[in-house]
Motif scaffolding. Sequence first.
Motif, PDB file in Angstrom:
ATOM      1  N   LEU A 239     -32.006  26.336  40.212  1.00  0.00           N
ATOM      2  CA  LEU A 239     -30.646  25.921  40.557  1.00  0.00           C
ATOM      3  C   LEU A 239     -29.620  26.924  40.050  1.00  0.00           C
ATOM      4  N   ALA A 240     -29.885  27.533  38.894  1.00  0.00           N
ATOM      5  CA  ALA A 240     -28.980  28.576  38.388  1.00  0.00           C
ATOM      6  C   ALA A 240     -28.943  29.760  39.350  1.00  0.00           C
ATOM      7  N   LEU A 241     -30.076  30.088  39.953  1.00  0.00           N
ATOM      8  CA  LEU A 241     -30.125  31.185  40.929  1.00  0.00           C
ATOM      9  C   LEU A 241     -29.326  30.843  42.176  1.00  0.00           C
ATOM     10  N   VAL A 242     -29.516  29.632  42.679  1.00  0.00           N
ATOM     11  CA  VAL A 242     -28.815  29.199  43.895  1.00  0.00           C
ATOM     12  C   VAL A 242     -27.308  29.220  43.684  1.00  0.00           C
ATOM     13  N   GLN A 243     -26.864  28.743  42.537  1.00  0.00           N
ATOM     14  CA  GLN A 243     -25.428  28.745  42.248  1.00  0.00           C
ATOM     15  C   GLN A 243     -24.884  30.158  42.164  1.00  0.00           C
ATOM     16  N   ALA A 244     -25.631  31.074  41.528  1.00  0.00           N
ATOM     17  CA  ALA A 244     -25.174  32.462  41.409  1.00  0.00           C
ATOM     18  C   ALA A 244     -25.085  33.138  42.768  1.00  0.00           C
ATOM     19  N   ALA A 245     -25.927  32.699  43.708  1.00  0.00           N
ATOM     20  CA  ALA A 245     -25.930  33.288  45.047  1.00  0.00           C
ATOM     21  C   ALA A 245     -24.887  32.656  45.969  1.00  0.00           C
ATOM     22  N   GLY A 246     -24.099  31.714  45.440  1.00  0.00           N
ATOM     23  CA  GLY A 246     -23.063  31.075  46.245  1.00  0.00           C
ATOM     24  C   GLY A 246     -23.545  29.903  47.056  1.00  0.00           C
ATOM     25  N   GLY A 247     -24.735  29.383  46.714  1.00  0.00           N
ATOM     26  CA  GLY A 247     -25.281  28.254  47.457  1.00  0.00           C
ATOM     27  C   GLY A 247     -24.721  26.926  47.011  1.00  0.00           C
ATOM     28  N   ASP A 248     -25.068  25.898  47.767  1.00  0.00           N
ATOM     29  CA  ASP A 248     -24.630  24.535  47.491  1.00  0.00           C
ATOM     30  C   ASP A 248     -25.833  23.728  47.032  1.00  0.00           C
ATOM     31  N   ILE A 249     -25.581  22.720  46.190  1.00  0.00           N
ATOM     32  CA  ILE A 249     -26.636  21.839  45.696  1.00  0.00           C
ATOM     33  C   ILE A 249     -26.150  20.411  45.822  1.00  0.00           C
ATOM     34  N   ARG A 250     -26.950  19.572  46.457  1.00  0.00           N
ATOM     35  CA  ARG A 250     -26.620  18.144  46.565  1.00  0.00           C
ATOM     36  C   ARG A 250     -27.736  17.319  45.933  1.00  0.00           C
ATOM     37  N   GLN A 251     -27.332  16.246  45.274  1.00  0.00           N
ATOM     38  CA  GLN A 251     -28.276  15.311  44.672  1.00  0.00           C
ATOM     39  C   GLN A 251     -28.067  13.943  45.296  1.00  0.00           C
ATOM     40  N   HIS A 252     -29.166  13.225  45.529  1.00  0.00           N
ATOM     41  CA  HIS A 252     -29.044  11.891  46.101  1.00  0.00           C
ATOM     42  C   HIS A 252     -29.030  10.843  45.006  1.00  0.00           C
ATOM     43  N   GLY A 253     -28.096   9.903  45.133  1.00  0.00           N
ATOM     44  CA  GLY A 253     -27.984   8.799  44.200  1.00  0.00           C
ATOM     45  C   GLY A 253     -27.671   7.520  44.939  1.00  0.00           C
ATOM     46  N   GLU A 254     -27.203   6.537  44.217  1.00  0.00           N
ATOM     47  CA  GLU A 254     -26.915   5.237  44.815  1.00  0.00           C
ATOM     48  C   GLU A 254     -25.837   5.323  45.889  1.00  0.00           C
ATOM     49  N   ASP A 255     -24.946   6.298  45.771  1.00  0.00           N
ATOM     50  CA  ASP A 255     -23.863   6.437  46.746  1.00  0.00           C
ATOM     51  C   ASP A 255     -24.139   7.557  47.746  1.00  0.00           C
ATOM     52  N   GLY A 256     -25.418   7.898  47.930  1.00  0.00           N
ATOM     53  CA  GLY A 256     -25.764   8.906  48.929  1.00  0.00           C
ATOM     54  C   GLY A 256     -25.786  10.317  48.346  1.00  0.00           C
ATOM     55  N   TRP A 257     -25.641  11.319  49.222  1.00  0.00           N
ATOM     56  CA  TRP A 257     -25.678  12.720  48.806  1.00  0.00           C
ATOM     57  C   TRP A 257     -24.335  13.140  48.228  1.00  0.00           C
ATOM     58  N   ARG A 258     -24.366  13.679  47.017  1.00  0.00           N
ATOM     59  CA  ARG A 258     -23.160  14.130  46.341  1.00  0.00           C
ATOM     60  C   ARG A 258     -23.413  15.500  45.712  1.00  0.00           C
ATOM     61  N   PRO A 259     -22.358  16.294  45.480  1.00  0.00           N
ATOM     62  CA  PRO A 259     -22.553  17.582  44.814  1.00  0.00           C
ATOM     63  C   PRO A 259     -23.229  17.418  43.460  1.00  0.00           C
ATOM     64  N   PHE A 260     -24.221  18.254  43.207  1.00  0.00           N
ATOM     65  CA  PHE A 260     -24.908  18.232  41.927  1.00  0.00           C
ATOM     66  C   PHE A 260     -24.015  18.868  40.862  1.00  0.00           C
ATOM     67  N   GLU A 261     -23.919  18.226  39.715  1.00  0.00           N
ATOM     68  CA  GLU A 261     -23.127  18.763  38.610  1.00  0.00           C
ATOM     69  C   GLU A 261     -23.979  19.089  37.392  1.00  0.00           C
ATOM     70  N   ARG A 262     -24.842  18.170  37.020  1.00  0.00           N
ATOM     71  CA  ARG A 262     -25.634  18.368  35.823  1.00  0.00           C
ATOM     72  C   ARG A 262     -26.851  17.438  35.860  1.00  0.00           C
ATOM     73  N   PHE A 263     -27.843  17.771  35.061  1.00  0.00           N
ATOM     74  CA  PHE A 263     -28.968  16.872  34.839  1.00  0.00           C
ATOM     75  C   PHE A 263     -28.535  15.825  33.826  1.00  0.00           C
ATOM     76  N   VAL A 264     -28.848  14.575  34.102  1.00  0.00           N
ATOM     77  CA  VAL A 264     -28.462  13.470  33.228  1.00  0.00           C
ATOM     78  C   VAL A 264     -29.733  12.772  32.743  1.00  0.00           C
ATOM     79  N   PRO A 265     -29.816  12.434  31.459  1.00  0.00           N
ATOM     80  CA  PRO A 265     -31.003  11.743  30.955  1.00  0.00           C
ATOM     81  C   PRO A 265     -31.277  10.459  31.732  1.00  0.00           C
ATOM     82  N   GLU A 266     -32.549  10.220  32.003  1.00  0.00           N
ATOM     83  CA  GLU A 266     -32.973   9.013  32.709  1.00  0.00           C
ATOM     84  C   GLU A 266     -33.764   8.134  31.746  1.00  0.00           C
ATOM     85  N   ALA A 267     -33.629   6.832  31.916  1.00  0.00           N
ATOM     86  CA  ALA A 267     -34.318   5.885  31.046  1.00  0.00           C
ATOM     87  C   ALA A 267     -35.714   5.569  31.571  1.00  0.00           C
TER      88      ALA A 267
END
Length: 319
Positions: A239-267
């Motif tokens: 993901l660090a490579l994709v961001q450096a190359a100007g790419g986009d990253i989306r993560q899916h959550g309860e509200d659908g596809w949203r821009p990825f910001e960070r990894f969050v701890p999961e229970a």
Amino acid sequence: MLAHAGTIDAVAGFQIMAKPEATIAAGDLAQVEDLAVELARLAGAEIVNALGGLLTIRYKTAATGDELWRDPVSEVDHNVETLIRARVAERFPAHDVIGEEMDDRPARDHDIVWAVDPIDGTSNFINGFPMFAASIGVLHRGRPVAGALWCSASHALRSGVYHARHGGRLRFDGEDVTPRINPAVRTGLAGIPDAQPSDGGWDGRKTGSAAIECALTAAGILRVARFNAPNIWDVAGGLALVQAAGGDIRQHGEDGWRPFERFVPEATAAGVADLRFWRHPLVIGRPEAVQRMCGRPEFASQGPEAASKRPDSGALTRR
């Protein structure tokens, strides 16, 4: 050091700022990237030396009924992760490490975490199929800030290390990489876990390695890639490579596809939250390609629970 005005605590040579938006200073981040590249090259050398030999292999999941043996681990996976952990501990002893093959956490909850996959694409590796990678990702408060991936294949038709840091450029063995798209090519390539002859207008490819697909997407060979439920060590460096190359990253959550910001701890089921257990669908690539992929109706409501129950779930980590 962290580039930010605020309270400072010296930790392992870094200045840790009190505010959550703090970032690592450029000079320190360059040192982190340099070590990540060194470790990726070290891992690559170990992999090349072992390729073709009679390896000791175990499987995390045994065959049952019609199910195949899954999640192979070779002696090389373990040895490479041991080497990487030792180098990180020597250079940055206060930093945390999350590795695929070992549960040890030297500095749990530290702001800086190294996410390590010694061989991504182990099934390919043990069978001699030349599509695998060693992935080193560095996170600051969950955000990818540096990555180095030794890849068995590349845009240069040889093995080497793709690397980048936050605010820097994508490089391959120290040389800048500028992704280019040929407008004459009507059908671009997409990395997809359940490859079909046609996938919404994309020409699908399934390499067996999420890290390889991140690197090839960053380099512009794949225009987009989709991962059903990757582990943090599969994609942190990529993901660090994709961001450096100007790419986009989306993560899916309860509200659908949203821009990825960070990894969050999961229970876990026991209620213990940890970055190690993060697993969410991701789409990465050129912004217009990511928008197109995420807009497909069949993926619009896809969540991690649904992905893990799909018939192709055995390929989720692209081992």
